[in-house]
Design a protein around this motif. Structure first.
Motif, short mmCIF file in Angstrom:
data_model
loop_
_atom_site.label_atom_id
_atom_site.label_comp_id
_atom_site.label_asym_id
_atom_site.label_seq_id
_atom_site.Cartn_x
_atom_site.Cartn_y
_atom_site.Cartn_z
N VAL A 140 10.25 3.59 0.44
CA VAL A 140 8.81 3.61 1.35
C VAL A 140 8.51 2.16 2.03
O VAL A 140 8.21 2.11 3.20
N ASP A 141 9.14 1.06 1.38
CA ASP A 141 8.95 -0.05 2.07
C ASP A 141 9.79 -0.12 3.31
O ASP A 141 9.25 -0.93 4.29
N ALA A 142 10.96 0.10 3.27
CA ALA A 142 11.76 0.05 4.51
C ALA A 142 11.63 1.13 5.59
O ALA A 142 11.24 0.71 6.68
N THR A 143 11.16 2.40 5.06
CA THR A 143 10.59 3.20 6.08
C THR A 143 9.16 3.04 6.67
O THR A 143 8.98 3.46 7.72
N GLY A 144 8.46 2.20 5.80
CA GLY A 144 7.06 2.00 6.34
C GLY A 144 7.13 1.01 7.41
O GLY A 144 6.36 0.87 8.35
N LEU A 145 8.05 -0.14 7.16
CA LEU A 145 8.08 -1.19 8.38
C LEU A 145 8.61 -0.35 9.55
O LEU A 145 8.15 -0.74 10.62
N THR B 93 0.82 -1.18 0.15
CA THR B 93 0.15 0.00 0.04
C THR B 93 0.84 1.24 0.12
O THR B 93 0.52 2.05 -0.83
N GLY B 94 1.90 1.13 0.95
CA GLY B 94 2.72 2.30 0.89
C GLY B 94 3.53 2.72 -0.28
O GLY B 94 3.59 3.89 -0.86
N GLY B 95 3.79 1.26 -1.03
CA GLY B 95 4.59 1.60 -2.15
C GLY B 95 3.74 2.45 -3.54
O GLY B 95 4.23 2.98 -4.04
N ASN B 96 2.42 1.70 -3.55
CA ASN B 96 1.54 2.23 -4.42
C ASN B 96 1.18 3.92 -4.38
O ASN B 96 1.11 4.51 -5.32
N VAL B 97 0.95 4.03 -2.87
CA VAL B 97 0.69 5.60 -2.78
C VAL B 97 1.81 6.37 -3.16
O VAL B 97 1.71 7.40 -3.77
N GLY B 98 3.04 5.98 -3.02
CA GLY B 98 4.32 6.87 -2.94
C GLY B 98 4.57 6.81 -4.73
O GLY B 98 4.98 7.95 -5.33
N SER B 99 4.35 5.72 -5.41
CA SER B 99 4.31 5.69 -6.76
C SER B 99 3.31 6.73 -7.57
O SER B 99 3.59 7.14 -8.60
N PRO C 257 9.66 3.20 -8.92
CA PRO C 257 10.40 2.14 -8.17
C PRO C 257 11.32 2.53 -7.14
O PRO C 257 11.33 1.76 -6.30
N LEU C 258 12.01 3.29 -7.33
CA LEU C 258 12.95 3.75 -6.10
C LEU C 258 12.24 4.29 -4.98
O LEU C 258 12.30 3.96 -3.92
N VAL C 259 11.11 4.92 -5.15
CA VAL C 259 10.24 5.64 -4.25
C VAL C 259 9.51 4.28 -3.41
O VAL C 259 9.63 4.38 -2.01
N ALA C 260 9.18 3.62 -4.19
CA ALA C 260 8.47 2.27 -3.65
C ALA C 260 9.34 1.37 -2.66
O ALA C 260 9.11 0.94 -1.50
#
Length: 450
Positions: A432-437, A326-332, A426-429
């Protein structure tokens, strides 16, 4: 004969493979130059040269100029010297300069050697401008009018010089020092009284750009201002050429194609997709994938840091894919929207505070909507209200954060002269994966008291 009974016409490539010269000639006669160029771009060089040699002389140049420079080079290398030099000499100066700017030095030297002194001087002048600048794309072959001419005399000049010009629809008007005074449209001239002075009809407010300005930005300006041609001047405001609408369209198409490739985490392909080799396509994508997989190790490191938390409450692991996705999709989504807005001039670097504030509110709103679903899913899956609440709050925080990151990164990239598309989806996603965790486990530990 009904449509179902009609026999489908073979593609040009099939006719070449069958060595059907009669069929090739018929196919070429029935198709437009841009359709022929598209078919040639699908073939390898050994195949494409066969139908190209069968083209009528009056259509050969039209088809050739529809091709991209990589395919033009392949065609040129398959021609004999006489045909090679004749084709180069017939090209418009701007098209010739762009081609020679991309071919190997040996091919460029061979091409320049066959030009007349005047054509060679004109081509060398265009090649002297920086790569990617308007000077490389403008045409110097224009009808230039003096501001003191009458409309009748101006039309005589157009008739006398128009055959050697690439365009006559937009006519630059200059003073005694060849400084640009403005432009007039041919459509206006033919409707005016022949005794009217040009200086009374010239559009002095027409946009203009420097020859060293960015070509894509100039093309976007033409798009915004609805211009058929854009005057180009030197550092002293002297007229040097026109950027025409056909070149502007090609510039925008090339820029959009590159941005799409960058946003998907790949390098843009040179040439037609169908004609590209598997190796070339893999190479274009592999570099970015390697960078992204290195960036993805941040996610692994975060999981290692919170390994003890996962051991105590294993149910938290169930929601990691949902939250990171979800975070990756919103950031993308945010990054794509801002990259597009940057490309068309809707936002500028100085709009960074406004963009981040706007995206933070969008992310917060999206997070609140999605949190309702996350709370419901979390309650049904683990039947633990505290875990479900941690997931719901994490969705809100991650969506807000992802939208801010996605909106800010393209603008920050532009500020440091990096292509915004490179740091987009791709880079934003991945980031966001790492910071989202980090956000997820921090909230979970606070609510669960771990």
């Amino acid at each position: 004969m009904s449509e179902s009974e009609q026999v489908e016409q073979p593609a040009l490539g099939e006719l070449v493979e069958q060595n059907d010269l009669t069929g090739i000639r018929l196919w070429l006669a029935e198709h437009h130059p841009h359709e022929i160029a598209d078919e040639l771009a699908r073939m390898d060089s050994s195949q494409a040269i066969v139908p190209f040699r069968l083209l009528d002389k009056d259509r050969e140049l039209e088809v050739f100029e529809e091709l991209d420079p990589p395919h033009q080079q392949e065609i040129l290398l398959g021609l004999r010297d006489s045909a090679f030099h004749e084709l180069i000499a017939e090209m418009d100066p701007d098209d010739r300069a762009r081609l020679l700017g991309e071919v190997p030095a040996k091919v460029a030297t061979r091409a320049l050697a066959g030009l007349s002194p005047q054509a060679r001087k004109m081509t060398a002048a265009l090649l002297g401008y920086p790569e990617g600048s308007v000077g490389r794309y403008m045409t110097p072959e224009t009808v230039v009018l003096h501001r003191d001419l009458s409309v009748g005399r101006a039309l005589e000049v157009v008739r006398a010089q128009g055959h050697d010009s690439e365009t006559i629809y937009t006519l630059p008007v200059v003073d005694d020092g060849r400084r640009l005074a403005g432009t007039v449209q041919l459509s206006d001239l033919v409707l005016l009284d022949p005794e009217t002075s040009i200086k009374d009809t010239v559009d002095v407010l027409v946009p203009r750009v420097s020859a060293v300005s960015d070509a894509e930005e100039a093309a976007r300006l033409m798009q915004d201002a609805n211009l058929l041609a854009l005057p180009v001047v030197d550092s002293e405001e002297r007229f040097v050429g026109l950027l025409t609408i056909d070149d502007a369209v090609e510039l925008i198409e090339a820029a959009d194609t590159e941005d799409i490739a960058r946003q998907s985490g790949a390098s843009p392909l040179a040439g037609h997709y169908v004609a590209a080799s598997v190796w070339a396509m893999a190479r274009a994508r592999s570099v970015w994938l390697l960078l992204l997989i290195v960036a993805a190790t941040l996610t692994i490191n975060v999981l290692q840091v919170f390994e003890a938390t996962l051991e105590q409450v294993t149910a938290l692991a169930l929601f990691i894919p949902m939250l990171t996705g979800t975070g990756g999709n919103v950031g993308s989504q945010s990054a794509t929207a801002v990259v597009r807005a940057l490309a068309v001039g809707e936002v500028r670097v100085r709009d960074l505070p406004k963009v981040t504030w706007r995206e933070s509110r969008v992310g917060l709103l999206l997070g609140c909507v999605l949190a309702v679903i996350a709370l419901t899913v979390g309650t049904l899956l683990v039947q633990d209200l505290e875990i479900a609440a941690a997931v719901a709050l994490s969705v809100i925080a991650i969506c807000t954060w992802a939208a801010v990151i996605g909106g800010a990164m393209p603008l920050l990239a532009r500020r440091v002269n990096v292509d915004p598309a490179v740091v987009s989806a791709p880079l934003v996603a991945t980031l966001v994966d790492a910071t989202g965790l980090l956000i997820y486990f921090t909230i979970a530990r606070a609510i669960l008291g771990i």
